[in-house]
Design a protein around this motif. Sequence first.
Motif, PDB file in Angstrom:
ATOM      1  N   GLN A  87      -4.312   0.870  -5.859  1.00  0.00           N
ATOM      2  CA  GLN A  87      -5.266   0.173  -5.022  1.00  0.00           C
ATOM      3  C   GLN A  87      -6.106  -0.801  -5.851  1.00  0.00           C
ATOM      4  O   GLN A  87      -6.484  -1.884  -5.373  1.00  0.00           O
TER       5      GLN A  87
ATOM      6  N   ILE B 261       0.880  -1.172   0.000  1.00  0.00           N
ATOM      7  CA  ILE B 261       0.000   0.000   0.000  1.00  0.00           C
ATOM      8  C   ILE B 261       0.912   1.214   0.000  1.00  0.00           C
ATOM      9  O   ILE B 261       1.724   1.399   0.915  1.00  0.00           O
TER      10      ILE B 261
ATOM     11  N   SER C 260      -3.404   5.701   3.339  1.00  0.00           N
ATOM     12  CA  SER C 260      -3.007   4.309   3.557  1.00  0.00           C
ATOM     13  C   SER C 260      -3.951   3.606   4.518  1.00  0.00           C
ATOM     14  O   SER C 260      -4.344   2.452   4.304  1.00  0.00           O
TER      15      SER C 260
END
Length: 513
Positions: free
Chosen positions: A183, A114, A214
Amino acid sequence: MSKVVYLPLDERPCNYLFPQQLAKMTDLQVVVPELEILGSKKKPADTAAVRQWLLEAARDTDVLLVSIDMLVYGGIVPSRLHHLSLEECIRRISVLGDIKRSYPYIKIHAFNLIMRVPNNNKDEEEPDYYKFHGGQIFKYSYLTDKSERDSLSEAERRELENLQELIPKQYLHDFIERRVVNQGINHYALQLAKDGIIDHLIIPLDVNSQYGFSSREQRRMICRVEELDIMDRVMIYPGADEIGCTMFSHIFCQIKNYKPEIFVRYSSTQGPTIKPKYEDRSLNESIKSHVTASGALMTDHSFETPLVLVVHSPAIDQAGMAEQIPFKDRHRSYFSEIHYRETVEAMQNYLRKGKLVALGDVATCNGGDPVLMKLLKQKGLLDQLTAYAGWNTSGNTLGTVISHFIIISYYMGQAENNIIHESRKFYYHRLVEDFIYQSLVRQDMLENDLPRLNASYYMIRHCLDEVHAILAAKMKSAVAQYLGNIKEGQIRIEDLHFPWVRMFEIGFELEID
């Protein structure tokens, strides 16, 4: 001999070499691509060549260990800079499905970060505009997430409104849209895990905080993991550059049908509950993740296991944690809430009982704690420990030391000399870089040598020969001072260099004569 094909996160030693060094202390074979196709820092890897290499290497292997960031974007830094469409990214990751359909017996272990939102104004590893607006983007990220989950004070609402005016819209749009694509690939990877393409998936949070982009993305992913019913094969927790070591350890334990138990002991009563700098959760929860992801379990009592992990922990959250600063300038908790003497004597006692002791040195960031290490030297313990790490973030340190500890523990009492030798080399490699370089030599050079060369932390290219010479001399002296009388022999260091031409990390070869 089991074979593991490993595609690293990038070309730096921590990602490219550390897992190979761990493999040398096993009977597993690790195969990696040539460095030439892996890019360099902001220059992405040749992703077409990477995919072709992966397809060819998969023909005669048992296990794939794959960085999706490398496979799709060309590395960790390019994952923060690219302008790829989601469709193109999906096309690149689809090679994993091709491999699984061609070789259904292969176990695919994969990881994908991430993307971080660092709280600084530096463009060293970020888009160029981060140099001017990085801190603002972090705060915008923090406040927008906090407004969704909790509530903002009136001052925070005004600050958020002000940030929306201060950050140029094209920069914010660029940053957010890249996150949307990244993502999207993370969620696609979850679906690959659901479909049985990826057998084991870890999503590390790269430099995160309690609130922010995040944190928001993590929540959505965890909910999606639960919806897909794949919590048995997916983990999400803070980390990044240690993940190749962690997942290699997991693979090793699976192949060996090995599930060791580790007792964790802290240097501070507060330690288990502290949220380390650059992370979003308590230290003990992170350690649970690192131990589990590496293939082991935490046990409740030291008498139940021969493996003791001593965690030299901070006693203050986040901003109060010390970087590499003089001891006298640290937060007061370092003087009252961390017991150095008792910790070292406890380690000594575990060793007397015949236990294996590893040290995760996370009380300070970006290097080990010289106060603890000097005390260990005084007690003659620097060559008695089994594993050590103390570099960069808490997650980087813990993933590295735990994976080494687990792997070598499998062989203790039955290991051949070469396995023990490779393990000791890795142990001293960590002491030399994490403690001697990062805590001592680097600080010395930054204060006493770089200013007269008109150089700085990120600017040494113009005087690289001089900096190399200073580095070699000071490293030789410090290694002799701290590790000159180790039981294994004499440490020799060669090929000292700066992989990304900056002071942050070094590369080198280490031998024990």
